[in-house]
Motif scaffolding. Structure first.
Motif, PDB file in Angstrom:
ATOM      1  N   PRO A   1     -63.761  42.085  27.492  1.00 40.31           N
ATOM      2  CA  PRO A   1     -64.796  41.181  26.972  1.00 40.31           C
ATOM      3  C   PRO A   1     -64.448  40.535  25.633  1.00 40.31           C
ATOM      4  N   SER A   2     -63.674  41.208  24.802  1.00 43.36           N
ATOM      5  CA  SER A   2     -63.287  40.620  23.514  1.00 43.36           C
ATOM      6  C   SER A   2     -62.285  39.472  23.691  1.00 43.36           C
ATOM      7  N   GLU A   3     -61.742  39.322  24.900  1.00 42.71           N
ATOM      8  CA  GLU A   3     -60.759  38.282  25.185  1.00 42.71           C
ATOM      9  C   GLU A   3     -61.348  37.097  25.951  1.00 42.71           C
ATOM     10  N   TYR A   4     -62.625  37.170  26.276  1.00 36.71           N
ATOM     11  CA  TYR A   4     -63.251  36.120  27.069  1.00 36.71           C
ATOM     12  C   TYR A   4     -63.224  34.777  26.337  1.00 36.71           C
ATOM     13  N   ALA A   5     -63.031  33.736  27.123  1.00 39.99           N
ATOM     14  CA  ALA A   5     -63.161  32.381  26.613  1.00 39.99           C
ATOM     15  C   ALA A   5     -64.620  31.962  26.750  1.00 39.99           C
ATOM     16  N   ARG A   6     -64.978  30.930  26.009  1.00 41.62           N
ATOM     17  CA  ARG A   6     -66.346  30.405  26.072  1.00 41.62           C
ATOM     18  C   ARG A   6     -66.258  28.926  26.432  1.00 41.62           C
ATOM     19  N   LEU A   7     -66.910  28.557  27.540  1.00 42.05           N
ATOM     20  CA  LEU A   7     -66.952  27.174  27.987  1.00 42.05           C
ATOM     21  C   LEU A   7     -68.326  26.604  27.662  1.00 42.05           C
ATOM     22  N   ARG A   8     -68.335  25.457  26.996  1.00 40.09           N
ATOM     23  CA  ARG A   8     -69.598  24.789  26.659  1.00 40.09           C
ATOM     24  C   ARG A   8     -69.484  23.324  27.046  1.00 40.09           C
ATOM     25  N   TYR A   9     -70.634  22.699  27.234  1.00 39.04           N
ATOM     26  CA  TYR A   9     -70.634  21.290  27.563  1.00 39.04           C
ATOM     27  C   TYR A   9     -71.880  20.631  27.002  1.00 39.04           C
ATOM     28  N   GLY A  10     -71.800  19.326  26.867  1.00 39.82           N
ATOM     29  CA  GLY A  10     -72.937  18.541  26.412  1.00 39.82           C
ATOM     30  C   GLY A  10     -72.843  17.157  27.022  1.00 39.82           C
ATOM     31  N   TYR A  11     -73.983  16.524  27.179  1.00 36.26           N
ATOM     32  CA  TYR A  11     -74.040  15.206  27.791  1.00 36.26           C
ATOM     33  C   TYR A  11     -75.149  14.402  27.127  1.00 36.26           C
ATOM     34  N   ASP A  12     -74.839  13.169  26.730  1.00 36.04           N
ATOM     35  CA  ASP A  12     -75.849  12.334  26.069  1.00 36.04           C
ATOM     36  C   ASP A  12     -76.260  11.126  26.900  1.00 36.04           C
ATOM     37  N   GLY A  13     -75.907  11.118  28.174  1.00 29.80           N
ATOM     38  CA  GLY A  13     -76.222   9.997  29.036  1.00 29.80           C
ATOM     39  C   GLY A  13     -75.052   9.047  29.224  1.00 29.80           C
ATOM     40  N   THR A  14     -74.082   9.118  28.329  1.00 27.76           N
ATOM     41  CA  THR A  14     -72.877   8.295  28.432  1.00 27.76           C
ATOM     42  C   THR A  14     -71.620   9.148  28.331  1.00 27.76           C
ATOM     43  N   LEU A  15     -71.592   9.994  27.315  1.00 26.84           N
ATOM     44  CA  LEU A  15     -70.420  10.833  27.076  1.00 26.84           C
ATOM     45  C   LEU A  15     -70.692  12.266  27.523  1.00 26.84           C
ATOM     46  N   LEU A  16     -69.700  12.832  28.206  1.00 26.12           N
ATOM     47  CA  LEU A  16     -69.737  14.230  28.605  1.00 26.12           C
ATOM     48  C   LEU A  16     -68.663  14.942  27.805  1.00 26.12           C
ATOM     49  N   ALA A  17     -69.050  15.985  27.101  1.00 26.20           N
ATOM     50  CA  ALA A  17     -68.099  16.750  26.299  1.00 26.20           C
ATOM     51  C   ALA A  17     -67.961  18.149  26.875  1.00 26.20           C
ATOM     52  N   LEU A  18     -66.738  18.604  26.976  1.00 23.90           N
ATOM     53  CA  LEU A  18     -66.427  19.973  27.385  1.00 23.90           C
ATOM     54  C   LEU A  18     -65.688  20.633  26.233  1.00 23.90           C
ATOM     55  N   SER A  19     -66.021  21.868  25.970  1.00 21.73           N
ATOM     56  CA  SER A  19     -65.338  22.626  24.935  1.00 21.73           C
ATOM     57  C   SER A  19     -65.044  24.006  25.489  1.00 21.73           C
ATOM     58  N   ILE A  20     -63.847  24.478  25.242  1.00 26.76           N
ATOM     59  CA  ILE A  20     -63.519  25.858  25.587  1.00 26.76           C
ATOM     60  C   ILE A  20     -62.818  26.458  24.387  1.00 26.76           C
ATOM     61  N   ASP A  21     -63.148  27.697  24.088  1.00 28.77           N
ATOM     62  CA  ASP A  21     -62.414  28.379  23.024  1.00 28.77           C
ATOM     63  C   ASP A  21     -62.044  29.777  23.471  1.00 28.77           C
ATOM     64  N   ASP A  22     -60.950  30.246  22.918  1.00 24.59           N
ATOM     65  CA  ASP A  22     -60.471  31.597  23.197  1.00 24.59           C
ATOM     66  C   ASP A  22     -60.182  32.293  21.871  1.00 24.59           C
ATOM     67  N   PRO A  23     -60.117  33.619  21.876  1.00 29.11           N
ATOM     68  CA  PRO A  23     -59.928  34.357  20.623  1.00 29.11           C
ATOM     69  C   PRO A  23     -58.471  34.608  20.236  1.00 29.11           C
ATOM     70  N   PHE A  24     -57.544  33.792  20.735  1.00 28.58           N
ATOM     71  CA  PHE A  24     -56.129  34.073  20.482  1.00 28.58           C
ATOM     72  C   PHE A  24     -55.468  33.137  19.476  1.00 28.58           C
ATOM     73  N   GLY A  25     -55.814  31.890  19.470  1.00 29.94           N
ATOM     74  CA  GLY A  25     -55.226  30.941  18.522  1.00 29.94           C
ATOM     75  C   GLY A  25     -53.729  30.808  18.663  1.00 29.94           C
ATOM     76  N   ALA A  26     -53.237  30.795  19.904  1.00 29.24           N
ATOM     77  CA  ALA A  26     -51.796  30.790  20.137  1.00 29.24           C
ATOM     78  C   ALA A  26     -51.234  29.447  20.592  1.00 29.24           C
ATOM     79  N   LEU A  27     -52.070  28.455  20.829  1.00 30.04           N
ATOM     80  CA  LEU A  27     -51.582  27.171  21.333  1.00 30.04           C
ATOM     81  C   LEU A  27     -50.962  26.368  20.196  1.00 30.04           C
ATOM     82  N   LYS A  28     -49.677  26.109  20.335  1.00 34.41           N
ATOM     83  CA  LYS A  28     -48.950  25.363  19.309  1.00 34.41           C
ATOM     84  C   LYS A  28     -48.796  23.896  19.716  1.00 34.41           C
ATOM     85  N   ARG A  29     -48.766  23.051  18.723  1.00 37.48           N
ATOM     86  CA  ARG A  29     -48.588  21.608  18.951  1.00 37.48           C
ATOM     87  C   ARG A  29     -47.326  21.348  19.759  1.00 37.48           C
ATOM     88  N   GLU A  30     -46.269  22.085  19.474  1.00 35.32           N
ATOM     89  CA  GLU A  30     -44.984  21.903  20.154  1.00 35.32           C
ATOM     90  C   GLU A  30     -45.102  22.180  21.649  1.00 35.32           C
TER      91      GLU A  30
END
Length: 145
Positions: free
Chosen positions: A41-70
């Motif tokens: 459970p401490s490793e679970y990601a969290r998926l969230r979303y929002g919608y304003d009638g035009t734009l749909l936003a999706l957000s996901i976060d994880d507790p690792f912080g390992a994704l590098k730009r490279e």
């Protein structure tokens, strides 16, 4: 598009994000995506979303912080050069190697917020009324130091 993006974001959070705290090596990205993994459970990601009638936003976060730009740039470059999946074949990874590319080319805006070792957040925004392909792939990478 929404379903596809959510699926890709979740697969990345489940299979690619979890890293061993000591070695910093990925724990599951060598597995095919049909193999079930069980996260603590401490490793679970969290998926969230929002919608304003035009734009749909999706957000996901994880507790690792390992994704590098490279990593993002390496996969995008390979896919743009028609080398879909070649990185994963060479490195023995289980996914198709196209997830980040598919996310980037499906979204109108792609944002990453990284706190190394603590959190990776990816946000994608779609204009649901515009049926044409995204006009210019917009990619932002923020890192907390």
């Amino acid at each position: 598009k929404f379903h596809h993006l959510a699926d890709e974001l979740l697969m990345n959070a489940i299979y690619d994000a979890p890293v061993d705290p000591l070695t910093k090596l990925s724990r599951y990205n060598h597995l095919t995506r049909s193999v079930n993994v069980e996260l603590d459970p401490s490793e679970y990601a969290r998926l969230r979303y929002g919608y304003d009638g035009t734009l749909l936003a999706l957000s996901i976060d994880d507790p690792f912080g390992a994704l590098k730009r490279e990593i993002i740039l390496k996969y995008l470059k390979a896919c743009l050069e028609g080398q879909f999946g070649k990185i994963n074949e060479r490195e023995g990874k289980g996914g198709g190697g196209m997830g980040l590319y598919q996310i980037m080319t499906s979204a109108d805006l792609f944002v990453t917020n990284i706190k190394p070792g603590h959190k990776t957040e990816i946000i994608v925004i779609l204009n649901v009324h515009d049926r044409s392909p995204p006009k210019g792939h917009c990619f932002h990478y923020f890192i907390e130091r």
